[in-house]
Enzyme design. Structure first.
Site, short mmCIF file in Angstrom:
data_model
loop_
_atom_site.label_atom_id
_atom_site.label_comp_id
_atom_site.label_asym_id
_atom_site.label_seq_id
_atom_site.Cartn_x
_atom_site.Cartn_y
_atom_site.Cartn_z
N SER A 57 0.92 -1.26 0.04
CA SER A 57 0.00 -0.04 0.04
C SER A 57 1.01 1.21 0.01
O SER A 57 0.08 2.38 -0.07
CB SER A 57 -0.84 -0.09 1.10
N LYS A 94 0.94 4.19 6.94
CA LYS A 94 0.30 5.12 6.09
C LYS A 94 0.74 6.61 6.21
O LYS A 94 1.39 6.83 7.13
CB LYS A 94 -1.17 5.23 6.35
#
Length: 136
Positions: A57, A94
């Site tokens: 990701s 993230k």
């Protein structure tokens, strides 16, 4: 993700010349000094841990599956920081985005959706990613 503790001092050779990434240059056998990667990668030893990445990701910022992240809990997590976070008990890495009273965790891969932290969700920021180390 798996965690490891900071290693002890390990001085390695640092050559004085820079290596060409374009056309090759003559080799320089002169060792300039020794280097301990801990001194370059770990600014706050008591607040630093390592974690290995699983997933893709964050490939847009060069963080890939299997990379080793150097995470510093002493650094301030602010909007734009890449963070290691726990959301409702699940660990993730993230980009943190704070806009007013709204908080988002953003992937750096268009295949993944952004995650808005909403009321009732438990978010704990474990630290800011200071470096990523990759093995080929």
């Amino acid at each position: 993700m798996t965690f490891t503790t900071a290693p002890s001092v390990l001085p390695l050779s640092l050559y004085g010349s820079r290596i060409a990434a374009g056309f090759p240059s003559p080799a320089d056998d002169d060792i300039e000094a020794t280097i301990d990667l801990n001194t370059h990668l770990v600014s706050h030893p008591a607040a630093t841990f390592f974690v290995r990445v699983r997933g893709d990701s964050m490939t847009g910022v060069g963080i890939h599956d299997g990379d080793l992240l150097v995470v510093d809990r002493a650094l301030e997590a602010k909007s734009g920081s890449i963070v290691v976070a726990v959301i409702d008990g699940e660990l993730t890495v993230k980009r943190l985005n704070i806009a007013g009273d709204r908080v988002w965790l953003l992937p750096e891969n268009p295949a993944y959706p952004p995650l808005e932290i909403r009321d009732g969700m438990a978010l704990h920021l474990w630290g800011v990613v200071a470096h990523a180390v990759r093995s080929f």
